[in-house]
Write a protein that holds these residues in place. Structure first.
Motif, PDB file in Angstrom:
ATOM      1  N   GLU A 193     -76.316  13.609  81.035  1.00 10.80           N
ATOM      2  CA  GLU A 193     -74.792  12.844  81.604  1.00 10.80           C
ATOM      3  C   GLU A 193     -74.672  11.312  81.836  1.00 10.80           C
ATOM      4  O   GLU A 193     -73.876  10.948  81.302  1.00 10.80           O
ATOM      5  CB  GLU A 193     -75.166  13.295  83.274  1.00 10.80           C
ATOM      6  N   ARG A 194     -76.454  11.087  81.861  1.00  5.91           N
ATOM      7  CA  ARG A 194     -76.126   9.107  82.024  1.00  5.91           C
ATOM      8  C   ARG A 194     -76.004   8.620  79.881  1.00  5.91           C
ATOM      9  O   ARG A 194     -75.394   7.873  79.721  1.00  5.91           O
ATOM     10  CB  ARG A 194     -77.519   8.898  82.497  1.00  5.91           C
ATOM     11  N   ALA A 195     -77.182   9.528  79.495  1.00  9.42           N
ATOM     12  CA  ALA A 195     -77.113   9.689  77.534  1.00  9.42           C
ATOM     13  C   ALA A 195     -75.272  10.024  77.274  1.00  9.42           C
ATOM     14  O   ALA A 195     -74.884   9.079  76.617  1.00  9.42           O
ATOM     15  CB  ALA A 195     -78.122  10.371  77.262  1.00  9.42           C
ATOM     16  N   TYR A 196     -74.594  10.929  78.350  1.00 13.41           N
ATOM     17  CA  TYR A 196     -72.900  11.046  77.208  1.00 13.41           C
ATOM     18  C   TYR A 196     -72.403   9.793  77.939  1.00 13.41           C
ATOM     19  O   TYR A 196     -72.031   8.666  77.623  1.00 13.41           O
ATOM     20  CB  TYR A 196     -72.627  12.239  77.857  1.00 13.41           C
ATOM     21  N   TYR A 197     -72.725   9.452  79.324  1.00 16.47           N
ATOM     22  CA  TYR A 197     -72.171   8.055  79.643  1.00 16.47           C
ATOM     23  C   TYR A 197     -72.055   7.080  78.693  1.00 16.47           C
ATOM     24  O   TYR A 197     -71.185   6.255  78.565  1.00 16.47           O
ATOM     25  CB  TYR A 197     -71.947   7.763  80.900  1.00 16.47           C
TER      26      TYR A 197
ATOM     27  N   ASN B  75     -67.057   2.180  68.011  1.00 16.11           N
ATOM     28  CA  ASN B  75     -66.099   2.877  67.277  1.00 16.11           C
ATOM     29  C   ASN B  75     -66.715   3.804  66.046  1.00 16.11           C
ATOM     30  O   ASN B  75     -66.496   3.584  65.487  1.00 16.11           O
ATOM     31  CB  ASN B  75     -64.489   1.626  66.121  1.00 16.11           C
ATOM     32  N   LEU B  76     -67.435   4.258  66.521  1.00 20.51           N
ATOM     33  CA  LEU B  76     -68.700   5.065  65.554  1.00 20.51           C
ATOM     34  C   LEU B  76     -68.049   6.524  65.639  1.00 20.51           C
ATOM     35  O   LEU B  76     -67.085   6.773  66.413  1.00 20.51           O
ATOM     36  CB  LEU B  76     -69.576   5.782  67.217  1.00 20.51           C
ATOM     37  N   ASN B  77     -68.467   7.032  63.965  1.00 24.24           N
ATOM     38  CA  ASN B  77     -67.526   8.728  63.799  1.00 24.24           C
ATOM     39  C   ASN B  77     -68.648   9.528  64.262  1.00 24.24           C
ATOM     40  O   ASN B  77     -69.584   9.235  64.900  1.00 24.24           O
ATOM     41  CB  ASN B  77     -67.971   8.419  62.179  1.00 24.24           C
ATOM     42  N   ASP B  78     -68.759  10.686  64.165  1.00 25.26           N
ATOM     43  CA  ASP B  78     -69.028  11.858  64.506  1.00 25.26           C
ATOM     44  C   ASP B  78     -70.581  11.329  64.782  1.00 25.26           C
ATOM     45  O   ASP B  78     -71.383  11.728  65.779  1.00 25.26           O
ATOM     46  CB  ASP B  78     -68.153  12.722  64.495  1.00 25.26           C
ATOM     47  N   GLN B  79     -71.491  10.912  63.021  1.00 26.27           N
ATOM     48  CA  GLN B  79     -71.999  11.890  63.410  1.00 26.27           C
ATOM     49  C   GLN B  79     -72.802  10.550  64.054  1.00 26.27           C
ATOM     50  O   GLN B  79     -73.967  10.280  64.755  1.00 26.27           O
ATOM     51  CB  GLN B  79     -72.483  11.356  61.728  1.00 26.27           C
ATOM     52  N   GLN B  80     -73.024   9.956  64.093  1.00 27.88           N
ATOM     53  CA  GLN B  80     -73.085   7.342  64.621  1.00 27.88           C
ATOM     54  C   GLN B  80     -72.876   8.200  65.872  1.00 27.88           C
ATOM     55  O   GLN B  80     -74.192   7.686  66.759  1.00 27.88           O
ATOM     56  CB  GLN B  80     -72.191   6.670  64.485  1.00 27.88           C
ATOM     57  N   TYR B  81     -71.996   9.217  66.914  1.00 25.96           N
ATOM     58  CA  TYR B  81     -72.207   8.835  68.107  1.00 25.96           C
ATOM     59  C   TYR B  81     -73.503  10.416  67.714  1.00 25.96           C
ATOM     60  O   TYR B  81     -73.947  10.273  69.138  1.00 25.96           O
ATOM     61  CB  TYR B  81     -70.827  10.336  68.645  1.00 25.96           C
ATOM     62  N   ASN B  82     -73.076  11.801  67.989  1.00 27.76           N
ATOM     63  CA  ASN B  82     -74.649  12.221  68.416  1.00 27.76           C
ATOM     64  C   ASN B  82     -75.851  11.960  67.775  1.00 27.76           C
ATOM     65  O   ASN B  82     -76.832  12.363  68.492  1.00 27.76           O
ATOM     66  CB  ASN B  82     -74.273  13.715  66.644  1.00 27.76           C
ATOM     67  N   ASP B  83     -76.009  10.554  66.872  1.00 30.18           N
ATOM     68  CA  ASP B  83     -77.377   9.849  66.909  1.00 30.18           C
ATOM     69  C   ASP B  83     -77.331   9.398  67.339  1.00 30.18           C
ATOM     70  O   ASP B  83     -78.727   9.181  68.439  1.00 30.18           O
ATOM     71  CB  ASP B  83     -77.740   9.430  64.969  1.00 30.18           C
ATOM     72  N   ALA B  84     -76.654   8.238  68.154  1.00 29.64           N
ATOM     73  CA  ALA B  84     -77.062   7.351  69.580  1.00 29.64           C
ATOM     74  C   ALA B  84     -76.934   8.542  70.697  1.00 29.64           C
ATOM     75  O   ALA B  84     -77.532   8.012  71.621  1.00 29.64           O
ATOM     76  CB  ALA B  84     -74.827   6.686  69.466  1.00 29.64           C
ATOM     77  N   PHE B  85     -76.603   9.002  70.261  1.00 28.04           N
ATOM     78  CA  PHE B  85     -77.155  10.477  72.024  1.00 28.04           C
ATOM     79  C   PHE B  85     -78.346  10.441  71.946  1.00 28.04           C
ATOM     80  O   PHE B  85     -78.849  10.895  73.118  1.00 28.04           O
ATOM     81  CB  PHE B  85     -75.737  11.348  72.363  1.00 28.04           C
TER      82      PHE B  85
END
Length: 65
Positions: A28-32, A42-52
């Motif tokens: 939950e905290r990682a998603y937040y 302004n991350l794209n989907d791949q960057q979002y998944n990597d950051a998560f």
């Protein structure tokens, strides 16, 4: 402003108590944190998944100390 917000969020998570964190809480905290990063950077989907994944790994590693 982006750096300040990111630094504030990182400091908030870095100063958390070292109590054991279960997987669901860490997720939950990682998603937040990732949502805030995606909005500010302004991350794209791949960057979002990597950051998560990075945020989740970091939060879960806090348990091992």
């Amino acid at each position: 402003m982006k750096k300040n917000l990111f630094t504030l969020a990182l400091a908030l998570f870095a100063t958390m108590t070292m109590n054991a964190m279960d997987y669901e809480t860490a997720r939950e905290r990682a998603y937040y944190l990732t949502d805030k990063m995606a909005y500010e950077l302004n991350l794209n989907d791949q960057q979002y998944n990597d950051a998560f994944e990075i945020n989740l790994d970091y939060l879960l590693s806090l348990n091992s100390e």
